[in-house]
Design a protein around this motif. Sequence first.
Motif, PDB file in Angstrom:
ATOM      1  N   SER A 146       0.830  -1.200   0.000  1.00 47.98           N
ATOM      2  CA  SER A 146       0.000   0.000   0.000  1.00 47.98           C
ATOM      3  C   SER A 146       0.865   1.251   0.000  1.00 47.98           C
ATOM      4  CB  SER A 146      -0.919  -0.004   1.219  1.00 47.98           C
ATOM      5  OG  SER A 146      -1.666   1.182   1.283  1.00 47.98           O
ATOM      6  N   ALA A 147       1.915   1.253   0.802  1.00 44.34           N
ATOM      7  CA  ALA A 147       2.818   2.402   0.866  1.00 44.34           C
ATOM      8  C   ALA A 147       3.499   2.630  -0.479  1.00 44.34           C
ATOM      9  CB  ALA A 147       3.860   2.182   1.957  1.00 44.34           C
ATOM     10  N   ALA A 148       3.910   1.517  -1.119  1.00 45.52           N
ATOM     11  CA  ALA A 148       4.560   1.632  -2.428  1.00 45.52           C
ATOM     12  C   ALA A 148       3.594   2.196  -3.457  1.00 45.52           C
ATOM     13  CB  ALA A 148       5.071   0.263  -2.876  1.00 45.52           C
ATOM     14  N   GLN A 149       2.327   1.750  -3.378  1.00 49.14           N
ATOM     15  CA  GLN A 149       1.323   2.232  -4.316  1.00 49.14           C
ATOM     16  C   GLN A 149       1.066   3.723  -4.120  1.00 49.14           C
ATOM     17  OE1 GLN A 149      -2.547   0.423  -3.922  1.00 49.14           O
ATOM     18  NE2 GLN A 149      -3.188   1.027  -5.962  1.00 49.14           N
ATOM     19  N   GLU A 150       0.985   4.165  -2.848  1.00 50.23           N
ATOM     20  CA  GLU A 150       0.758   5.573  -2.563  1.00 50.23           C
ATOM     21  C   GLU A 150       1.915   6.419  -3.070  1.00 50.23           C
ATOM     22  OE1 GLU A 150      -0.005   6.083   1.555  1.00 50.23           O
ATOM     23  OE2 GLU A 150      -1.898   4.970   1.529  1.00 50.23           O
ATOM     24  N   THR A 151       3.147   5.917  -2.910  1.00 51.17           N
ATOM     25  CA  THR A 151       4.317   6.644  -3.388  1.00 51.17           C
ATOM     26  C   THR A 151       4.277   6.792  -4.902  1.00 51.17           C
ATOM     27  OG1 THR A 151       5.652   5.825  -1.547  1.00 51.17           O
ATOM     28  CG2 THR A 151       6.840   6.652  -3.479  1.00 51.17           C
ATOM     29  N   GLN A 152       3.883   5.705  -5.593  1.00 53.18           N
ATOM     30  CA  GLN A 152       3.805   5.738  -7.046  1.00 53.18           C
ATOM     31  C   GLN A 152       2.721   6.702  -7.507  1.00 53.18           C
ATOM     32  OE1 GLN A 152       5.824   4.356  -9.230  1.00 53.18           O
ATOM     33  NE2 GLN A 152       4.697   5.234 -10.940  1.00 53.18           N
ATOM     34  N   GLN A 153       1.557   6.671  -6.831  1.00 59.25           N
ATOM     35  CA  GLN A 153       0.471   7.577  -7.188  1.00 59.25           C
ATOM     36  C   GLN A 153       0.894   9.018  -7.016  1.00 59.25           C
ATOM     37  OE1 GLN A 153      -2.662   6.030  -4.626  1.00 59.25           O
ATOM     38  NE2 GLN A 153      -3.772   5.256  -6.386  1.00 59.25           N
ATOM     39  N   SER A 154       1.577   9.306  -5.897  1.00 60.32           N
ATOM     40  CA  SER A 154       2.024  10.669  -5.630  1.00 60.32           C
ATOM     41  C   SER A 154       2.992  11.141  -6.705  1.00 60.32           C
ATOM     42  CB  SER A 154       2.677  10.737  -4.249  1.00 60.32           C
ATOM     43  OG  SER A 154       3.134  12.041  -3.972  1.00 60.32           O
ATOM     44  N   ALA A 155       3.867  10.238  -7.155  1.00 60.79           N
ATOM     45  CA  ALA A 155       4.843  10.591  -8.189  1.00 60.79           C
ATOM     46  C   ALA A 155       4.174  10.906  -9.513  1.00 60.79           C
ATOM     47  CB  ALA A 155       5.845   9.452  -8.360  1.00 60.79           C
ATOM     48  N   ASN A 156       2.997  10.335  -9.750  1.00 58.38           N
ATOM     49  CA  ASN A 156       2.301  10.526 -11.018  1.00 58.38           C
ATOM     50  C   ASN A 156       1.339  11.702 -11.012  1.00 58.38           C
ATOM     51  OD1 ASN A 156       3.586   8.324 -12.166  1.00 58.38           O
ATOM     52  ND2 ASN A 156       1.985   6.878 -11.573  1.00 58.38           N
ATOM     53  N   GLN A 157       1.125  12.324  -9.872  1.00 56.24           N
ATOM     54  CA  GLN A 157       0.145  13.404  -9.778  1.00 56.24           C
ATOM     55  C   GLN A 157       0.662  14.683 -10.441  1.00 56.24           C
ATOM     56  OE1 GLN A 157      -0.534  12.010  -5.456  1.00 56.24           O
ATOM     57  NE2 GLN A 157      -1.941  13.723  -5.716  1.00 56.24           N
ATOM     58  N   GLU A 158      -0.169  15.254 -11.308  1.00 54.49           N
ATOM     59  CA  GLU A 158       0.164  16.511 -11.962  1.00 54.49           C
ATOM     60  C   GLU A 158      -0.086  17.692 -11.026  1.00 54.49           C
ATOM     61  OE1 GLU A 158      -0.826  15.992 -16.673  1.00 54.49           O
ATOM     62  OE2 GLU A 158      -2.517  16.434 -15.358  1.00 54.49           O
ATOM     63  N   PHE A 159       0.340  18.858 -11.499  1.00 53.43           N
ATOM     64  CA  PHE A 159       0.026  20.122 -10.850  1.00 53.43           C
ATOM     65  C   PHE A 159      -0.649  21.013 -11.882  1.00 53.43           C
ATOM     66  CE2 PHE A 159       3.475  18.267  -8.489  1.00 53.43           C
ATOM     67  CZ  PHE A 159       3.168  18.553  -7.157  1.00 53.43           C
ATOM     68  N   TYR A 160      -1.466  21.953 -11.406  1.00 63.02           N
ATOM     69  CA  TYR A 160      -2.191  22.838 -12.313  1.00 63.02           C
ATOM     70  C   TYR A 160      -2.101  24.276 -11.831  1.00 63.02           C
ATOM     71  CZ  TYR A 160      -4.310  18.302 -13.287  1.00 63.02           C
ATOM     72  OH  TYR A 160      -4.508  16.978 -13.560  1.00 63.02           O
ATOM     73  N   GLU A 161      -1.898  25.173 -12.787  1.00 62.60           N
ATOM     74  CA  GLU A 161      -2.045  26.594 -12.507  1.00 62.60           C
ATOM     75  C   GLU A 161      -3.324  27.059 -13.185  1.00 62.60           C
ATOM     76  OE1 GLU A 161       0.117  30.945 -13.063  1.00 62.60           O
ATOM     77  OE2 GLU A 161       0.819  29.240 -14.237  1.00 62.60           O
ATOM     78  N   LEU A 162      -4.151  27.771 -12.447  1.00 59.77           N
ATOM     79  CA  LEU A 162      -5.360  28.362 -13.015  1.00 59.77           C
ATOM     80  C   LEU A 162      -5.226  29.874 -12.925  1.00 59.77           C
ATOM     81  CD1 LEU A 162      -8.229  27.988 -14.180  1.00 59.77           C
ATOM     82  CD2 LEU A 162      -9.083  28.068 -11.823  1.00 59.77           C
ATOM     83  N   ARG A 163      -5.125  30.510 -14.080  1.00 56.07           N
ATOM     84  CA  ARG A 163      -5.015  31.967 -14.133  1.00 56.07           C
ATOM     85  C   ARG A 163      -6.372  32.550 -14.533  1.00 56.07           C
ATOM     86  NH1 ARG A 163       0.525  33.249 -17.578  1.00 56.07           N
ATOM     87  NH2 ARG A 163       1.917  31.812 -16.451  1.00 56.07           N
ATOM     88  N   VAL A 164      -6.739  33.639 -13.885  1.00 57.55           N
ATOM     89  CA  VAL A 164      -7.963  34.350 -14.241  1.00 57.55           C
ATOM     90  C   VAL A 164      -7.583  35.795 -14.547  1.00 57.55           C
ATOM     91  CG1 VAL A 164     -10.296  35.000 -13.569  1.00 57.55           C
ATOM     92  CG2 VAL A 164      -9.302  32.862 -12.702  1.00 57.55           C
ATOM     93  N   TYR A 165      -7.714  36.185 -15.812  1.00 65.74           N
ATOM     94  CA  TYR A 165      -7.408  37.542 -16.247  1.00 65.74           C
ATOM     95  C   TYR A 165      -8.668  38.389 -16.170  1.00 65.74           C
ATOM     96  CZ  TYR A 165      -3.022  35.801 -18.332  1.00 65.74           C
ATOM     97  OH  TYR A 165      -1.787  35.242 -18.542  1.00 65.74           O
ATOM     98  N   SER A 166      -8.618  39.469 -15.411  1.00 62.17           N
ATOM     99  CA  SER A 166      -9.732  40.407 -15.346  1.00 62.17           C
ATOM    100  C   SER A 166      -9.532  41.480 -16.421  1.00 62.17           C
ATOM    101  CB  SER A 166      -9.823  41.062 -13.973  1.00 62.17           C
ATOM    102  OG  SER A 166     -10.154  40.110 -12.992  1.00 62.17           O
ATOM    103  N   LEU A 167     -10.548  41.690 -17.247  1.00 62.95           N
ATOM    104  CA  LEU A 167     -10.459  42.600 -18.385  1.00 62.95           C
ATOM    105  C   LEU A 167     -11.557  43.659 -18.289  1.00 62.95           C
ATOM    106  CD1 LEU A 167     -10.176  39.736 -21.015  1.00 62.95           C
ATOM    107  CD2 LEU A 167      -8.270  40.923 -19.915  1.00 62.95           C
TER     108      LEU A 167
END
Length: 267
Positions: free
Chosen positions: A27-48
């Motif tokens: 289970s620990a190995a699986q969690e480590t692998q999942q964490s390594a595969n997780q992306e990151f996202y930036e969400l930008r909101v431009y006010s015009l």
Amino acid sequence: MKRRNFVKNSLLAGSVAGMVPQATMASAAQETQQSANQEFYELRVYSLKNGRQQKLVEGYLQNALIPAMNKLGSKTIGVFTEYLAQGYTKLFALIPYATMDDFIKAPEKMAADAAYKQGAAAYLEAQATEPAYERIESSFFKAFTNMPKMEVPEKKPRLFELRRYESHNETASKKKIEMFNEGGEITIFKRVGLTPVFFGEALIGSMLPNLTYMLTFDDMAEHDKNWKTFGSDPEWKKISGMPEYANDKILSNITRTFLVPTAFSQV
């Protein structure tokens, strides 16, 4: 003496390792692998505030940012405007990163990209008397373990729903994330037609703590139909009926925004 102590400690370590259940280690190995595969996202909101700004920012995103980020490995960048906006719209840009390091190093790498600088010139050189935008609001997210990658829908006219779930403290926010992951809410979403694009835990941004996710539909009629199906689903009723997942215990506010993709959006 030192050798006897070394042998003794080695045997003790081996004994302890042997006592750890194999399922726990797996289970620990699986969690480590999942964490390594997780992306990151930036969400930008431009006010015009006017059409000139909207044209300038859209040109920057289409001709400079997206090509540059594609070269750096962010292949599917979404750009959206508000659905049925009143007056001039905000622009939403969703940018995925494979790692946090990619996010940190992207500005420096783009600054060294001649094509990016040429495409971004009008945007970057806008004067204070005629700014390219009013402000940018940026949030940074880590993908959920049960949906570690963005899932890009078919390229056709679509409606998107961006939802932000705020909590009164970090513990409550983690509990809602658990409900989506281990509780099975993401699985129910997919089964009833609430097609997710991404799920993210907010690491940096406004209205913390929160989690944010995006769904996609053919149109508003499908949106209403699929949410109704979700609300009456027996499995959802079972999960939402658990005391630890009660809304009044883990959520303090829900914000939703309807979006449509621009012609050049990659999502």
